[in-house]
Design an enzyme around this catalytic site. Structure first.
Site, PDB file in Angstrom:
ATOM      1  N   GLY A 187     -32.127  42.159 -28.853  1.00  0.00           N
ATOM      2  CA  GLY A 187     -32.095  42.526 -27.442  1.00  0.00           C
ATOM      3  C   GLY A 187     -30.842  43.303 -27.108  1.00  0.00           C
ATOM      4  O   GLY A 187     -30.231  43.939 -27.973  1.00  0.00           O
ATOM      5  N   THR A 246     -28.168  34.582 -27.375  1.00  0.00           N
ATOM      6  CA  THR A 246     -29.568  34.192 -27.233  1.00  0.00           C
ATOM      7  C   THR A 246     -30.433  34.879 -28.272  1.00  0.00           C
ATOM      8  O   THR A 246     -30.076  35.923 -28.809  1.00  0.00           O
ATOM      9  CB  THR A 246     -30.102  34.553 -25.828  1.00  0.00           C
ATOM     10  OG1 THR A 246     -29.964  35.964 -25.629  1.00  0.00           O
ATOM     11  CG2 THR A 246     -29.359  33.803 -24.748  1.00  0.00           C
ATOM     12  N   ASN A 281     -34.041  36.586 -28.548  1.00  0.00           N
ATOM     13  CA  ASN A 281     -35.161  37.127 -27.784  1.00  0.00           C
ATOM     14  C   ASN A 281     -36.414  37.078 -28.647  1.00  0.00           C
ATOM     15  O   ASN A 281     -36.409  37.579 -29.773  1.00  0.00           O
ATOM     16  CB  ASN A 281     -34.878  38.571 -27.379  1.00  0.00           C
ATOM     17  CG  ASN A 281     -33.698  38.679 -26.437  1.00  0.00           C
ATOM     18  OD1 ASN A 281     -33.828  38.479 -25.246  1.00  0.00           O
ATOM     19  ND2 ASN A 281     -32.527  38.980 -26.993  1.00  0.00           N
ATOM     20  N   GLU A 306     -36.350  34.075 -23.813  1.00  0.00           N
ATOM     21  CA  GLU A 306     -34.995  34.208 -24.324  1.00  0.00           C
ATOM     22  C   GLU A 306     -34.418  32.807 -24.481  1.00  0.00           C
ATOM     23  O   GLU A 306     -34.345  32.053 -23.501  1.00  0.00           O
ATOM     24  CB  GLU A 306     -34.174  35.023 -23.328  1.00  0.00           C
ATOM     25  CG  GLU A 306     -32.839  35.507 -23.821  1.00  0.00           C
ATOM     26  CD  GLU A 306     -32.192  36.455 -22.808  1.00  0.00           C
ATOM     27  OE1 GLU A 306     -31.228  37.128 -23.185  1.00  0.00           O
ATOM     28  OE2 GLU A 306     -32.668  36.515 -21.650  1.00  0.00           O
ATOM     29  N   TYR A 311     -32.350  37.429 -36.682  1.00  0.00           N
ATOM     30  CA  TYR A 311     -33.232  38.543 -36.335  1.00  0.00           C
ATOM     31  C   TYR A 311     -34.352  38.674 -37.374  1.00  0.00           C
ATOM     32  O   TYR A 311     -34.120  38.600 -38.572  1.00  0.00           O
ATOM     33  CB  TYR A 311     -32.455  39.860 -36.271  1.00  0.00           C
ATOM     34  CG  TYR A 311     -31.415  39.907 -35.185  1.00  0.00           C
ATOM     35  CD1 TYR A 311     -31.717  39.545 -33.875  1.00  0.00           C
ATOM     36  CD2 TYR A 311     -30.117  40.326 -35.464  1.00  0.00           C
ATOM     37  CE1 TYR A 311     -30.754  39.579 -32.875  1.00  0.00           C
ATOM     38  CE2 TYR A 311     -29.146  40.375 -34.470  1.00  0.00           C
ATOM     39  CZ  TYR A 311     -29.473  39.989 -33.188  1.00  0.00           C
ATOM     40  OH  TYR A 311     -28.526  40.026 -32.204  1.00  0.00           O
ATOM     41  N   ARG A 344     -35.733  24.665 -13.831  1.00  0.00           N
ATOM     42  CA  ARG A 344     -35.702  25.319 -12.518  1.00  0.00           C
ATOM     43  C   ARG A 344     -36.482  26.626 -12.580  1.00  0.00           C
ATOM     44  O   ARG A 344     -36.732  27.169 -13.659  1.00  0.00           O
ATOM     45  CB  ARG A 344     -34.255  25.599 -12.083  1.00  0.00           C
ATOM     46  CG  ARG A 344     -33.533  26.593 -12.982  1.00  0.00           C
ATOM     47  CD  ARG A 344     -32.204  27.048 -12.416  1.00  0.00           C
ATOM     48  NE  ARG A 344     -31.497  27.935 -13.332  1.00  0.00           N
ATOM     49  CZ  ARG A 344     -31.705  29.238 -13.418  1.00  0.00           C
ATOM     50  NH1 ARG A 344     -32.618  29.830 -12.652  1.00  0.00           N
ATOM     51  NH2 ARG A 344     -31.019  29.974 -14.287  1.00  0.00           N
ATOM     52  N   PHE A 363     -29.320  36.460  -9.520  1.00  0.00           N
ATOM     53  CA  PHE A 363     -27.971  36.128  -9.090  1.00  0.00           C
ATOM     54  C   PHE A 363     -27.236  37.400  -8.668  1.00  0.00           C
ATOM     55  O   PHE A 363     -27.638  38.515  -8.993  1.00  0.00           O
ATOM     56  CB  PHE A 363     -27.219  35.418 -10.214  1.00  0.00           C
ATOM     57  CG  PHE A 363     -27.856  34.105 -10.612  1.00  0.00           C
ATOM     58  CD1 PHE A 363     -27.591  32.949  -9.893  1.00  0.00           C
ATOM     59  CD2 PHE A 363     -28.748  34.041 -11.680  1.00  0.00           C
ATOM     60  CE1 PHE A 363     -28.194  31.752 -10.234  1.00  0.00           C
ATOM     61  CE2 PHE A 363     -29.350  32.845 -12.021  1.00  0.00           C
ATOM     62  CZ  PHE A 363     -29.073  31.697 -11.288  1.00  0.00           C
TER      63      PHE A 363
END
Length: 314
Positions: free
Chosen positions: A200, A211, A213, A260, A271, A284, A289
């Site tokens: 990513g 992270t 992806n 992600e 990878y 949530r 943001f």
């Protein structure tokens, strides 16, 4: 696992053969019952179980506009058959337009011709399963052909769990609604998705949260949001937190949904590797943001929330 990619490859398998045949999207409790029938038959009379399935899903070829999201893409299905059910032989029949023109009888005749003499001892299918051009094949046809060719037939009745009829459609609906409890009950295992780690923008690494992806192979995803997840791959497993959605803070509302995952304790690059991801609990909804600092602060909170969830499992 011995993966056969052509019906003629059945000649490689030791006889007698006990075939469990179906699309098996999800490898759910009903599919497991069909496979269990083949296993019982092999245990009682001797021989080898071969699971026969199709790639791609027939609907993707016959009516692509109506094709559902998969519960298990082919690579994922093979992982489940081998790791969770201990299946050693799978025939993945390429489902093409040409193949779809075969009648049910022609399909069975091809299986018979490919196997050595008296090679097929039993064929197990779901009782209501239909196959072949115009849905010309069913258990009635199989029983008729069994008398002609000398094999037995098991038509396995529909399985019910908690009063619910087990079906891939019902499981897809449960996953889409985020009802992992119902999905797990009908699957006979926790629901997971299977994806390949792709490169990513590597923004997460710059803010201290590397992270992975994942490109998910056309599989059904739960509602958009942040989840505590467990990922398995490379002979290891990790707890973590995942964002499933459009990354609005970073991408500005990109149309394609992305999965992600930030995996606790993972330090190496993965990878190109495959991960199987379990959605353990919803944390949530996804939200936008004001900037990267606010996003970083929320990721810290999400990671802590995920750790609390996993601590309750101990």
């Amino acid at each position: 696992m011995d993966i056969l990619t052509d019906i003629v490859d059945l000649k490689r398998v030791r006889v007698p053969l006990h075939l469990a045949i179906g699309v098996f999207d999800g490898v759910h409790c009903g599919h497991q019952a069909v496979i269990a029938a083949a296993r019982r038959s092999a245990a009682e009379s001797g021989g080898v179980v071969v699971v026969v399935t199709f790639d791609p899903h027939p609907i993707e070829v016959l009516s692509p506009r109506n094709a559902p999201r998969l519960l298990t893409a082919s690579a994922h299905k093979l992982v489940i058959l081998e790791r969770q059910l201990g299946i050693r032989h799978v025939l993945v029949v390429p489902f093409t337009r040409e193949f779809a023109e075969q009648t049910g009888e022609e399909f069975v005749a091809a299986l018979i011709a490919a196997a050595p003499t008296d090679g097929i001892a039993r064929i197990c299918v779901g009782q209501g399963w239909q196959f072949g051009k115009g849905r010309s094949g069913d258990t009635v046809l199989l029983e008729s052909l069994g008398m002609r060719y000398g094999f037995e037939v098991s038509g396995v009745e529909t399985v019910e769990v908690r009063g619910m009829r087990v079906s891939s459609t019902r499981i897809r609906e449960a996953v889409a609604a985020g009802d992992f409890e119902v999905a797990a009950a009908l699957l006979g295992r926790v629901y997971t998705v299977f994806g390949t780690v792709i490169k990513g923008r590597q923004l997460g690494r710059t803010i201290g949260f590397p992270t992975a992806n994942l490109t998910v192979h056309s599989e059904q995803l739960p509602p958009t949001g942040v989840y505590a997840v467990r990922a398995t791959g490379s002979g290891d497993s990790w707890n973590g937190v995942a964002n499933l959605g459009y990354r609005p803070t970073v991408e500005g509302g990109e149309v394609k949904r992305l999965l992600e995952v930030h995996l606790f304790g993972l330090e190496s690059q993965i990878y190109g590797e495959d991960l199987e991801v379990e959605f353990v609990e919803f944390i949530r909804p996804e939200q936008k943001f004001d900037g990267i600092d606010a996003l970083k602060s929320q990721i810290l909170k999400d990671a802590e929330a995920a750790r609390v969830i996993f601590s309750r499992e101990k």
